[in-house]
Design an enzyme around this catalytic site. Sequence first.
Site, mmCIF file in Angstrom:
data_model
loop_
_atom_site.group_PDB
_atom_site.id
_atom_site.type_symbol
_atom_site.label_atom_id
_atom_site.label_comp_id
_atom_site.label_asym_id
_atom_site.label_seq_id
_atom_site.Cartn_x
_atom_site.Cartn_y
_atom_site.Cartn_z
ATOM 1 N N ASP A 1 -5.675 10.768 -1.889
ATOM 2 C CA ASP A 1 -5.455 9.500 -2.576
ATOM 3 C C ASP A 1 -5.791 9.637 -4.060
ATOM 4 O O ASP A 1 -6.088 10.739 -4.540
ATOM 5 C CB ASP A 1 -6.270 8.380 -1.911
ATOM 6 N N GLU B 1 0.809 -1.214 0.000
ATOM 7 C CA GLU B 1 0.000 0.000 0.000
ATOM 8 C C GLU B 1 0.850 1.276 0.000
ATOM 9 O O GLU B 1 0.414 2.315 -0.471
ATOM 10 C CB GLU B 1 -0.914 0.017 1.234
#
Length: 204
Positions: free
Chosen positions: A88, A79
């Site tokens: 994001d 991640e």
Amino acid sequence: MTPAELRKSYTLWRDREVSALRKWRSRQKRLDQDDPRRAEAFREYRRAQAMRRKRARELSKLPVTHTDAAGRADLIRSEGVRRFAYNDSAGHATFGVGHLLHRGGVTPTDRARWGTPSRPLSMKVVDTVLQKDLARFERPVRDAVRGSKVKVTQKMFNAMVSLAFNIGTGGFATSSVVRHLRAGRKQAAAGAFLLWDNPPGLRG
């Protein structure tokens, strides 16, 4: 013996084994071959080794319920980690290892609370947030595979939590991975798992 007591006992005997091995090797170098203290040290080492192995076997029979350190490390590698508030790929405020702060972009309040590239928070904060996030996914994973005809190993559990982390608990619960596991089709579950382009943990 409870699972927590069993893990504590394993750690204790593992440490004793290491200590006893050092003691035996030291006596091998310092003492004559026929000195009884050498044999005594060897017996202490073998006893600790036997107990550590016994506890390891007992631990292996326990159901896996949590992500271990290796699983957390794998998740962090896959991640990525940022020790500050950032947007994001969908433009939502995020922190650490994919922890969603809220929908929408990062605000000045987020930067004050969650840090900036020039003023990042500590990894301890990142780890604390990650642990809480993982706990939210571990329970649904346990529930989804309860009654599975396939024994869930630690690697498998780590991989499934990672998958749930990415696709959500609802998506995981209805996934073909879970359906195959509950039916006892381990290889089919592994194949379904790989469709998500995640680490092949179900092979372990």
